[in-house]
Design a protein around this motif. Structure first.
Motif, PDB file in Angstrom:
ATOM      1  N   THR A  50      12.372  22.698  -6.767  1.00 50.55           N
ATOM      2  CA  THR A  50      12.229  24.144  -6.944  1.00 50.55           C
ATOM      3  C   THR A  50      10.790  24.517  -7.242  1.00 50.55           C
ATOM      4  O   THR A  50      10.251  25.459  -6.657  1.00 50.55           O
ATOM      5  CB  THR A  50      13.150  24.632  -8.086  1.00 50.55           C
ATOM      6  OG1 THR A  50      14.491  24.284  -7.761  1.00 50.55           O
ATOM      7  CG2 THR A  50      13.042  26.130  -8.264  1.00 50.55           C
ATOM      8  N   LEU A  51      10.153  23.773  -8.134  1.00 46.55           N
ATOM      9  CA  LEU A  51       8.749  24.043  -8.459  1.00 46.55           C
ATOM     10  C   LEU A  51       7.849  23.878  -7.241  1.00 46.55           C
ATOM     11  O   LEU A  51       6.954  24.692  -6.993  1.00 46.55           O
ATOM     12  CB  LEU A  51       8.268  23.112  -9.575  1.00 46.55           C
ATOM     13  CG  LEU A  51       8.771  23.419 -10.972  1.00 46.55           C
ATOM     14  CD1 LEU A  51       8.397  22.293 -11.916  1.00 46.55           C
ATOM     15  CD2 LEU A  51       8.188  24.730 -11.455  1.00 46.55           C
ATOM     16  N   ALA A  52       8.083  22.827  -6.471  1.00 46.40           N
ATOM     17  CA  ALA A  52       7.247  22.571  -5.293  1.00 46.40           C
ATOM     18  C   ALA A  52       7.438  23.647  -4.227  1.00 46.40           C
ATOM     19  O   ALA A  52       6.465  24.101  -3.621  1.00 46.40           O
ATOM     20  CB  ALA A  52       7.565  21.193  -4.723  1.00 46.40           C
ATOM     21  N   LYS A  53       8.662  24.084  -4.002  1.00 52.55           N
ATOM     22  CA  LYS A  53       8.917  25.122  -3.004  1.00 52.55           C
ATOM     23  C   LYS A  53       8.309  26.461  -3.410  1.00 52.55           C
ATOM     24  O   LYS A  53       7.815  27.204  -2.574  1.00 52.55           O
ATOM     25  CB  LYS A  53      10.420  25.293  -2.777  1.00 52.55           C
ATOM     26  CG  LYS A  53      11.030  24.193  -1.955  1.00 52.55           C
ATOM     27  CD  LYS A  53      12.510  24.418  -1.761  1.00 52.55           C
ATOM     28  CE  LYS A  53      13.139  23.262  -1.013  1.00 52.55           C
ATOM     29  NZ  LYS A  53      14.582  23.437  -0.876  1.00 52.55           N
ATOM     30  N   GLU A  54       8.368  26.773  -4.701  1.00 55.47           N
ATOM     31  CA  GLU A  54       7.827  28.043  -5.177  1.00 55.47           C
ATOM     32  C   GLU A  54       6.307  28.090  -5.122  1.00 55.47           C
ATOM     33  O   GLU A  54       5.724  29.176  -5.074  1.00 55.47           O
ATOM     34  CB  GLU A  54       8.283  28.311  -6.618  1.00 55.47           C
ATOM     35  CG  GLU A  54       9.748  28.645  -6.735  1.00 55.47           C
ATOM     36  CD  GLU A  54      10.191  28.797  -8.176  1.00 55.47           C
ATOM     37  OE1 GLU A  54       9.400  28.528  -9.103  1.00 55.47           O
ATOM     38  OE2 GLU A  54      11.364  29.177  -8.369  1.00 55.47           O
ATOM     39  N   ASN A  55       5.656  26.943  -5.149  1.00 54.47           N
ATOM     40  CA  ASN A  55       4.201  26.903  -5.224  1.00 54.47           C
ATOM     41  C   ASN A  55       3.525  26.435  -3.948  1.00 54.47           C
ATOM     42  O   ASN A  55       2.340  26.093  -3.962  1.00 54.47           O
ATOM     43  CB  ASN A  55       3.775  26.009  -6.393  1.00 54.47           C
ATOM     44  CG  ASN A  55       4.129  26.628  -7.708  1.00 54.47           C
ATOM     45  OD1 ASN A  55       3.592  27.668  -8.070  1.00 54.47           O
ATOM     46  ND2 ASN A  55       5.062  26.026  -8.418  1.00 54.47           N
ATOM     47  N   THR A  56       4.254  26.396  -2.838  1.00 57.25           N
ATOM     48  CA  THR A  56       3.660  26.019  -1.559  1.00 57.25           C
ATOM     49  C   THR A  56       4.098  26.983  -0.472  1.00 57.25           C
ATOM     50  O   THR A  56       5.100  27.672  -0.607  1.00 57.25           O
ATOM     51  CB  THR A  56       4.071  24.592  -1.143  1.00 57.25           C
ATOM     52  OG1 THR A  56       5.481  24.519  -1.062  1.00 57.25           O
ATOM     53  CG2 THR A  56       3.541  23.552  -2.106  1.00 57.25           C
ATOM     54  N   ASN A  57       3.338  26.985   0.600  1.00 54.20           N
ATOM     55  CA  ASN A  57       3.720  27.717   1.802  1.00 54.20           C
ATOM     56  C   ASN A  57       3.136  26.978   3.001  1.00 54.20           C
ATOM     57  O   ASN A  57       2.489  25.944   2.844  1.00 54.20           O
ATOM     58  CB  ASN A  57       3.272  29.187   1.748  1.00 54.20           C
ATOM     59  CG  ASN A  57       1.781  29.344   1.626  1.00 54.20           C
ATOM     60  OD1 ASN A  57       1.018  28.555   2.153  1.00 54.20           O
ATOM     61  ND2 ASN A  57       1.356  30.374   0.907  1.00 54.20           N
ATOM     62  N   THR A  73       1.038  16.359   1.920  1.00 51.47           N
ATOM     63  CA  THR A  73       1.028  17.816   1.890  1.00 51.47           C
ATOM     64  C   THR A  73       1.026  18.256   0.427  1.00 51.47           C
ATOM     65  O   THR A  73       1.248  17.451  -0.475  1.00 51.47           O
ATOM     66  CB  THR A  73       2.256  18.404   2.599  1.00 51.47           C
ATOM     67  OG1 THR A  73       3.425  17.963   1.925  1.00 51.47           O
ATOM     68  CG2 THR A  73       2.286  18.010   4.062  1.00 51.47           C
ATOM     69  N   LYS A  74       0.788  19.513   0.207  1.00 55.58           N
ATOM     70  CA  LYS A  74       0.782  20.025  -1.159  1.00 55.58           C
ATOM     71  C   LYS A  74       2.173  19.882  -1.782  1.00 55.58           C
ATOM     72  O   LYS A  74       2.306  19.567  -2.960  1.00 55.58           O
ATOM     73  CB  LYS A  74       0.333  21.486  -1.166  1.00 55.58           C
ATOM     74  CG  LYS A  74       0.093  22.036  -2.538  1.00 55.58           C
ATOM     75  CD  LYS A  74      -0.507  23.422  -2.482  1.00 55.58           C
ATOM     76  CE  LYS A  74      -0.782  23.946  -3.876  1.00 55.58           C
ATOM     77  NZ  LYS A  74      -1.326  25.297  -3.840  1.00 55.58           N
ATOM     78  N   TYR A  75       3.207  20.094  -0.981  1.00 56.96           N
ATOM     79  CA  TYR A  75       4.583  19.935  -1.460  1.00 56.96           C
ATOM     80  C   TYR A  75       4.819  18.520  -1.971  1.00 56.96           C
ATOM     81  O   TYR A  75       5.365  18.322  -3.060  1.00 56.96           O
ATOM     82  CB  TYR A  75       5.547  20.266  -0.318  1.00 56.96           C
ATOM     83  CG  TYR A  75       7.011  20.095  -0.686  1.00 56.96           C
ATOM     84  CD1 TYR A  75       7.705  21.137  -1.281  1.00 56.96           C
ATOM     85  CD2 TYR A  75       7.673  18.908  -0.426  1.00 56.96           C
ATOM     86  CE1 TYR A  75       9.041  20.999  -1.613  1.00 56.96           C
ATOM     87  CE2 TYR A  75       9.008  18.763  -0.760  1.00 56.96           C
ATOM     88  CZ  TYR A  75       9.681  19.799  -1.352  1.00 56.96           C
ATOM     89  OH  TYR A  75      10.995  19.659  -1.689  1.00 56.96           O
ATOM     90  N   GLU A  76       4.417  17.508  -1.193  1.00 58.88           N
ATOM     91  CA  GLU A  76       4.606  16.119  -1.598  1.00 58.88           C
ATOM     92  C   GLU A  76       3.826  15.806  -2.868  1.00 58.88           C
ATOM     93  O   GLU A  76       4.324  15.105  -3.754  1.00 58.88           O
ATOM     94  CB  GLU A  76       4.157  15.172  -0.485  1.00 58.88           C
ATOM     95  CG  GLU A  76       5.038  15.191   0.727  1.00 58.88           C
ATOM     96  CD  GLU A  76       4.453  14.403   1.874  1.00 58.88           C
ATOM     97  OE1 GLU A  76       3.227  14.172   1.884  1.00 58.88           O
ATOM     98  OE2 GLU A  76       5.214  14.017   2.762  1.00 58.88           O
ATOM     99  N   SER A  77       2.614  16.311  -2.961  1.00 64.76           N
ATOM    100  CA  SER A  77       1.787  16.066  -4.130  1.00 64.76           C
ATOM    101  C   SER A  77       2.404  16.662  -5.391  1.00 64.76           C
ATOM    102  O   SER A  77       2.463  16.005  -6.437  1.00 64.76           O
ATOM    103  CB  SER A  77       0.392  16.653  -3.896  1.00 64.76           C
ATOM    104  OG  SER A  77      -0.405  16.490  -5.039  1.00 64.76           O
TER     105      SER A  77
END
Length: 92
Positions: A50-57, A73-77
């Motif tokens: 949830t945190l990763a999805k909310e903070n990436t695009n 990717t930023k999501y993976e990081s």
């Protein structure tokens, strides 16, 4: 032809970011805890996703991936850092 290849590469990269699932050693300890933290793994993964999805695009993932030395990717990081900070041993 070149446009098609470029768009396919971008699409595959983005789909890869959506499918990231960290490989976690559930019997191990991260070194900061005396006991394993695997009993909370399901809850921790849901919170981290949830945190990763909310903070990436789309654009932040591509930009981060283009300058990342590990090709993450930023999501993976964000996912990896979140799970690690919750005391789990992430192998991949």
């Amino acid at each position: 032809m070149k446009k098609t290849i470029l768009m396919s590469a971008i699409l595959v990269t983005l789909l890869n970011a959506c499918a990231y699932k960290p490989l976690i050693d559930t019997a191990g300890r991260s070194g900061t805890f005396n006991t394993d933290q695997a009993k909370e793994i399901t809850n921790d993964l849901q919170h981290c996703k949830t945190l990763a999805k909310e903070n990436t695009n789309f654009f932040s993932n591509i930009l981060y991936w283009s300058v990342s030395p590990t090709m993450d990717t930023k999501y993976e990081s964000i996912m990896r850092k979140c799970v690690l900070s919750r005391g789990h041993s992430v192998l991949f």
